[in-house]
Design an enzyme around this catalytic site. Structure first.
Site, PDB file in Angstrom:
ATOM      1  N   ASP A 125       0.399  12.093 -14.387  1.00 38.77           N
ATOM      2  CA  ASP A 125      -0.994  12.288 -14.016  1.00 38.77           C
ATOM      3  C   ASP A 125      -1.941  11.443 -14.854  1.00 38.77           C
ATOM      4  O   ASP A 125      -3.097  11.224 -14.473  1.00 38.77           O
ATOM      5  CB  ASP A 125      -1.347  13.772 -14.153  1.00 38.77           C
ATOM      6  CG  ASP A 125      -2.705  14.095 -13.557  1.00 38.77           C
ATOM      7  OD1 ASP A 125      -2.943  13.715 -12.401  1.00 38.77           O
ATOM      8  OD2 ASP A 125      -3.527  14.725 -14.254  1.00 38.77           O
ATOM      9  N   MET A 162      -8.964  17.968 -10.995  1.00 38.83           N
ATOM     10  CA  MET A 162     -10.054  17.110 -10.546  1.00 38.83           C
ATOM     11  C   MET A 162      -9.892  15.650 -10.978  1.00 38.83           C
ATOM     12  O   MET A 162     -10.724  14.821 -10.640  1.00 38.83           O
ATOM     13  CB  MET A 162     -11.386  17.646 -11.101  1.00 38.83           C
ATOM     14  CG  MET A 162     -11.776  19.011 -10.568  1.00 38.83           C
ATOM     15  SD  MET A 162     -12.041  19.001  -8.779  1.00 38.83           S
ATOM     16  CE  MET A 162     -13.421  17.858  -8.636  1.00 38.83           C
ATOM     17  N   ARG A 163      -8.831  15.346 -11.729  1.00 41.74           N
ATOM     18  CA  ARG A 163      -8.678  13.969 -12.201  1.00 41.74           C
ATOM     19  C   ARG A 163      -8.530  12.996 -11.030  1.00 41.74           C
ATOM     20  O   ARG A 163      -9.045  11.871 -11.072  1.00 41.74           O
ATOM     21  CB  ARG A 163      -7.491  13.859 -13.154  1.00 41.74           C
ATOM     22  CG  ARG A 163      -7.350  12.460 -13.750  1.00 41.74           C
ATOM     23  CD  ARG A 163      -6.257  12.382 -14.796  1.00 41.74           C
ATOM     24  NE  ARG A 163      -6.668  13.009 -16.039  1.00 41.74           N
ATOM     25  CZ  ARG A 163      -6.067  14.045 -16.595  1.00 41.74           C
ATOM     26  NH1 ARG A 163      -5.014  14.575 -16.007  1.00 41.74           N
ATOM     27  NH2 ARG A 163      -6.502  14.553 -17.721  1.00 41.74           N
ATOM     28  N   ALA A 164      -7.862  13.425  -9.970  1.00 37.18           N
ATOM     29  CA  ALA A 164      -7.666  12.541  -8.826  1.00 37.18           C
ATOM     30  C   ALA A 164      -8.997  12.155  -8.194  1.00 37.18           C
ATOM     31  O   ALA A 164      -9.198  10.998  -7.795  1.00 37.18           O
ATOM     32  CB  ALA A 164      -6.763  13.209  -7.794  1.00 37.18           C
TER      33      ALA A 164
END
Length: 668
Positions: free
Chosen positions: A193, A274-276
């Site tokens: 990730d 929420m990183r995506a």
């Protein structure tokens, strides 16, 4: 220094080049993971990128590459005054897979710290990579403790070194680029990730393109400098375009419509966290800047999704990476801002058109492929063959995997760090001290003080300082967990051929493979049926490959149990030469029957005792079913010096006693 292969001369690999260039335009995208088969220019392209990056301004003499316009207030070489600084090329630092912790984060001079009380710190690779590229080739083979350090640095933008009361902190913001061959194992989800983008690369199947690859490579090998000179104009043009895109990046507008498309896409594909969303937004903005636009378009959002989401959708290592492009287009169309949609949320209601299970039923018959009943007993009514030919049944699908309990190797090893069996490792709890062998890495402070204390008067100590010499230093002895080689020996004979039973067997092995992935083990697969055994998968770190071989495994024929055990013995012998510190756990999946050839039962017993004589840890998964059970698998486990567990018990708490059973049998 060897002239790098020009980035512009890389043939094909458009996605790879685009992902690297987007990170050059906007380092905040978060790096790139390059997945693909060997020999696809992964490392060549990454190493060529550094030559295209703009120069960076640094504080003169600072070992930590501080920005002269905003120097790090906690820099070990500081404090620095603001100034113009000096320009130097951006660095690309390579992290070797076998690097030590000290090489990555830096090392303290323990002797000076104890004797003089000074922070004598030697920077590591994280300091060298600050404001540049940190490149990890074969990143999937990186040791877990190094992965943890990378995760911490990537999350905080700084590296912390704290040992025995001495603390050092410095900035460590870098572009993380990794390359890997999925056949050699997968990445931990946490590290996966952390890569902003991912690309899959493969060699071209077009003959003309392959010819051009060979032509350019041969030309480069003959004259690297001359080849690079011929591509100098193209390299300069790409470099100028990167600079122009960087300058225009702040003026690119990411409108509410594009943001809604980004959020809807991430929600539709059920990515975690929420990183995506953030990575997609930065990637789409960089795409617009690279194209010379000041507005993010739907095509930018689409391309950003194809680069930022595939590796974030994997729930376990057996999930195929990738993105359903039809679903992506439907989601983007629905949230294009031209209407409220039809209310179905872009859901794909088309059921899977494929069959729910394997087609073609077998005919009932005897268990063994030669048509005769096994003298050891049988489970009546099992299917015998399908269209695969006499004595062989086509592969069946594995049942759903489940969570298993831990199977460990008894004793204490010294293998590579992992999460399965007890071992002496660099990480873990301190259990003692010893004299250092080679470079001191983990100081045991109390033991060092005890060793130095009796000699202070003889050394002429005066004042509060402790006089410490090299002979006083003591290394901490730590106990943690190691990874093992888990070798599966799977019975694929006719006595295992019932569809329901083989499906359950494959599901159990798949579950153990998932456990091996989580514990960072190597795995291997030996199968036996008919008249021989074969190595279906040599020991590897890729559980994906093992799962694929297992899924396609056909069944049928006699049960050459001895051949399977002897083949396992050969595999272990070779692996012991390659990696003598990695201990093995043999998992035999069988109903215990042995047929075919002269004295098959006696031969299997001798093969089992051969493994037991070499103290190979083993567990037998008993697959016998039916109202009459002969206990053959249990007898085999006894001869192996291991334990037996049924398929049902593989899910239960009873497995917690397997290791104790193995140990007690050995002691007896």
């Amino acid at each position: 220094m060897t002239t790098p292969f020009p980035f512009s001369a890389v043939v094909g690999q458009d996605d790879l080049r685009l992902a690297l260039l987007l990170n050059a335009v906007s380092p905040q995208v978060g790096g790139v993971l390059v997945r693909g088969e060997k020999g696809t220019a992964k490392s060549t392209a990454v190493r060529a990128l550094s030559a295209l990056l703009p120069e960076v301004a640094v504080v003169p003499g600072c070992r930590f590459s501080c920005d002269p316009t905003a120097p790090d207030p906690s820099c070990p070489d500081g404090p620095h005054e603001r100034g113009d600084g000096a320009a130097r090329p951006a660095r690309m630092v390579e992290l070797p897979v076998g690097a030590s912790e000290d090489r990555l984060v830096g090392a303290l001079d323990i002797e000076r710290a104890l004797a003089e009380g000074v922070k004598a710190f030697e920077p590591g690779l994280l300091a060298d990579a600050h404001r540049g590229i940190l490149y990890v080739d074969e990143v999937n083979l990186l040791h877990d403790h190094l992965v943890d350090l990378l995760l911490d640095a990537a999350a905080m933008g700084a590296s912390y070194v704290e040992r025995e009361g001495v603390s050092v902190r410095h900035a460590a913001r870098f572009l993380l680029v990794g390359t890997m061959n999925p056949e050699e194992g997968e990445l931990r989800p946490q590290l996966l990730d952390r890569f902003g983008l991912t690309v899959e690369v493969a060699a071209s199947r077009e003959p003309e393109q392959r010819v051009e690859v060979v032509r350019r490579r041969l030309a480069y090998d003959d004259d690297p400098a001359g080849f690079a000179a011929r591509w100098a104009d193209e390299e300069a043009a790409v470099r100028q375009r990167i600079v122009a895109a960087r300058e225009s990046l702040p003026s690119v507008r990411l409108g509410d419509g594009a943001l809604r498309q980004i959020a809807a896409t991430c929600a539709a594909f059920e990515v975690d966290g929420m990183r995506a969303d953030i990575v997609m937004a930065r990637t789409a903005t960089a795409l617009a800047a690279w194209a010379g636009r000041t507005e993010v378009l739907a095509e930018d959002v689409r391309q950003a999704a194809l680069l930022a989401l595939p590796h974030r959708r994997r729930r376990n290592p057996f999930d195929a990476p990738g993105l359903d492009e039809d679903k992506l287009d439907e989601t983007l169309e629905e949230f294009s801002g031209e209407g409220d949609g039809d209310g179905d949320g872009g859901r794909d209601d088309d059921p899977d058109p494929g069959p729910g299970g394997p087609g073609g039923g077998g005919q009932p018959g005897p268990e063994d492929g030669d048509g005769s009943a096994s003298p050891e007993g049988g489970d009546g009514g099992e299917p015998r063959t399908s269209g695969a030919g006499a004595g062989e049944q086509s592969a069946v699908r594995a049942a759903e995997p489940f969570r298993t309990k831990v199977l460990s190797v008894p004793g204490i090893g010294t293998g590579a760090a992992g999460r399965r069996s007890r071992a002496r490792t660099e990480q873990g709890r301190t259990i003692g001290a010893r004299r250092p062998q080679g470079v001191l890495s983990k100081l045991h402070l109390a033991a060092t003080v005890r060793a130095a204390a009796p000699h202070q008067r003889a050394r002429g100590r005066s004042g509060a300082g402790l006089v410490v010499r090299r002979d006083d230093l003591r290394q901490a002895v730590r106990e943690g967990r190691e990874s093992n080689l888990v070798l599966f020996v799977v019975d694929a004979s006719g006595s295992m051929a019932a569809r329901q039973r083989m499906s359950a067997v494959k599901g159990a092995v798949l579950s153990l493979l998932l456990d091996a992935y989580q514990r960072r083990d190597k795995v291997g697969l030996v199968t036996f049926r008919g008249s021989a055994a074969e190595v279906a998968l040599p020991p590897t770190s890729s559980v994906d490959a093992a799962a694929a071989r297992l899924e396609s495994l056909p069944t049928g024929g006699r049960t050459p149990l001895a051949a399977g055990l002897l083949k396992a013995h050969d595999v272990l012998r070779v692996e012991r030469l390659r990696d003598p510190s990695r201990r093995a756990l043999v998992v035999v999946v069988t109903d215990g029957r042995a047929t075919g050839g002269p004295e098959p039962v006696a031969l299997a017993s001798r093969a089992a005792r051969l493994l037991a004589a070499e103290e190979v840890a083993s567990v037998v998964v008993d697959c016998e079913s039916g109202p009459v059970r002969l206990g053959l698998a249990g007898r085999l486990a006894g001869e192996l010096g291991g334990s037996a567990v049924t398929l049902d018990e593989l899910r239960a708490d009873a497995i917690a006693g397997l290791v104790r059973d193995v140990t007690s049998r050995r002691a007896a």
